[in-house]
Design an enzyme around this catalytic site. Structure first.
Site, PDB file in Angstrom:
ATOM      1  N   LYS A  45       0.822  -1.216   0.000  1.00  0.00           N
ATOM      2  CA  LYS A  45       0.000   0.000   0.000  1.00  0.00           C
ATOM      3  C   LYS A  45       0.859   1.271   0.000  1.00  0.00           C
ATOM      4  O   LYS A  45       0.338   2.379   0.075  1.00  0.00           O
ATOM      5  CB  LYS A  45      -0.913   0.024   1.245  1.00  0.00           C
ATOM      6  CG  LYS A  45      -1.984  -1.064   1.230  1.00  0.00           C
ATOM      7  CD  LYS A  45      -3.005  -0.844   2.338  1.00  0.00           C
ATOM      8  CE  LYS A  45      -2.511  -1.352   3.669  1.00  0.00           C
ATOM      9  NZ  LYS A  45      -3.540  -1.255   4.729  1.00  0.00           N
ATOM     10  N   LYS A  47       2.987   2.137   2.416  1.00  0.00           N
ATOM     11  CA  LYS A  47       3.152   2.694   3.767  1.00  0.00           C
ATOM     12  C   LYS A  47       4.204   1.898   4.528  1.00  0.00           C
ATOM     13  O   LYS A  47       4.313   0.678   4.361  1.00  0.00           O
ATOM     14  CB  LYS A  47       1.820   2.634   4.536  1.00  0.00           C
ATOM     15  CG  LYS A  47       0.764   3.550   3.960  1.00  0.00           C
ATOM     16  CD  LYS A  47      -0.252   4.071   4.965  1.00  0.00           C
ATOM     17  CE  LYS A  47      -1.123   3.120   5.679  1.00  0.00           C
ATOM     18  NZ  LYS A  47      -2.235   3.736   6.409  1.00  0.00           N
TER      19      LYS A  47
END
Ligand code: CTP
Length: 153
Positions: A45, A47
């Site tokens: 994602k 992150k």
């Protein structure tokens, strides 16, 4: 038979917004299951959590509103989890509004408003001001200003 609520998140640098949503979601049913994103899934994602997955899982599992914390490692897992845990309600923060409506055939969807003024992203931004690199930058700026002041006086 009581209702089972399911939610997902990273829960990095656990904060009051996280606590509030778990508390409110628990009120929608009798059992709350929380999928905690693994570090690998966060990398997908884009992150990078500050707190490692095992610790985030343990923190979430220790919250009194949470009955079960499980790892979340892929997007497609939601439909499987709903079947596995006999889930009635999938609840997410308003930042995910509409994103999981394709699951409406198997589950009731609830999107709750976020707690104002706090997010992990903002906390990381504030903390980065104390990052060693930034401290070095600040020092050299102060040195430059001191040099200018010296030359002027
Ligand atoms: N959440 C919330 N209120 C906040 C922050 C988060 O209700 N102020 C909810 C999110 O909507 C999500 C859950 O908490 O349903 C887990 O959020 P997560 O993405 O782990 O945390 P954030 O603080 O939103 O992190 P980031 O800033 O990295 O997106």
């Amino acid at each position: 038979m009581g209702k089972t609520v399911l939610t997902y998140g990273t829960f990095d640098l656990f904060h009051i917004g996280h606590l509030n949503i778990l508390k409110r979601l628990r009120e929608y049913g009798d059992r709350l299951i929380v999928g905690v994103s693994t570090d690998e899934f966060n990398a997908i994602k884009g992150k990078k959590p500050v707190v490692p997955f095992e610790q985030r899982l343990e923190i979430v599992q220790s919250i009194r509103y949470v009955d079960l914390a499980i790892p979340e490692d892929r997007w497609a897992q939601k439909r499987e989890d709903i079947a596995t845990y006999d889930v009635d309600i999938l609840g997410m923060g308003a930042d995910w509004e509409g994103k999981f409506d394709d699951l409406a055939d198997v589950v009731e969807l609830v999107y709750l408003p976020r707690t104002d003024g706090i997010s992990t992203t903002e906390m990381k931004r504030v903390l980065s001001a104390f990052d060693a690199r930034h401290v070095e930058e600040l020092k050299s700026t102060i040195d430059s200003i001191a040099q200018i002041v010296k030359e002027l006086s």
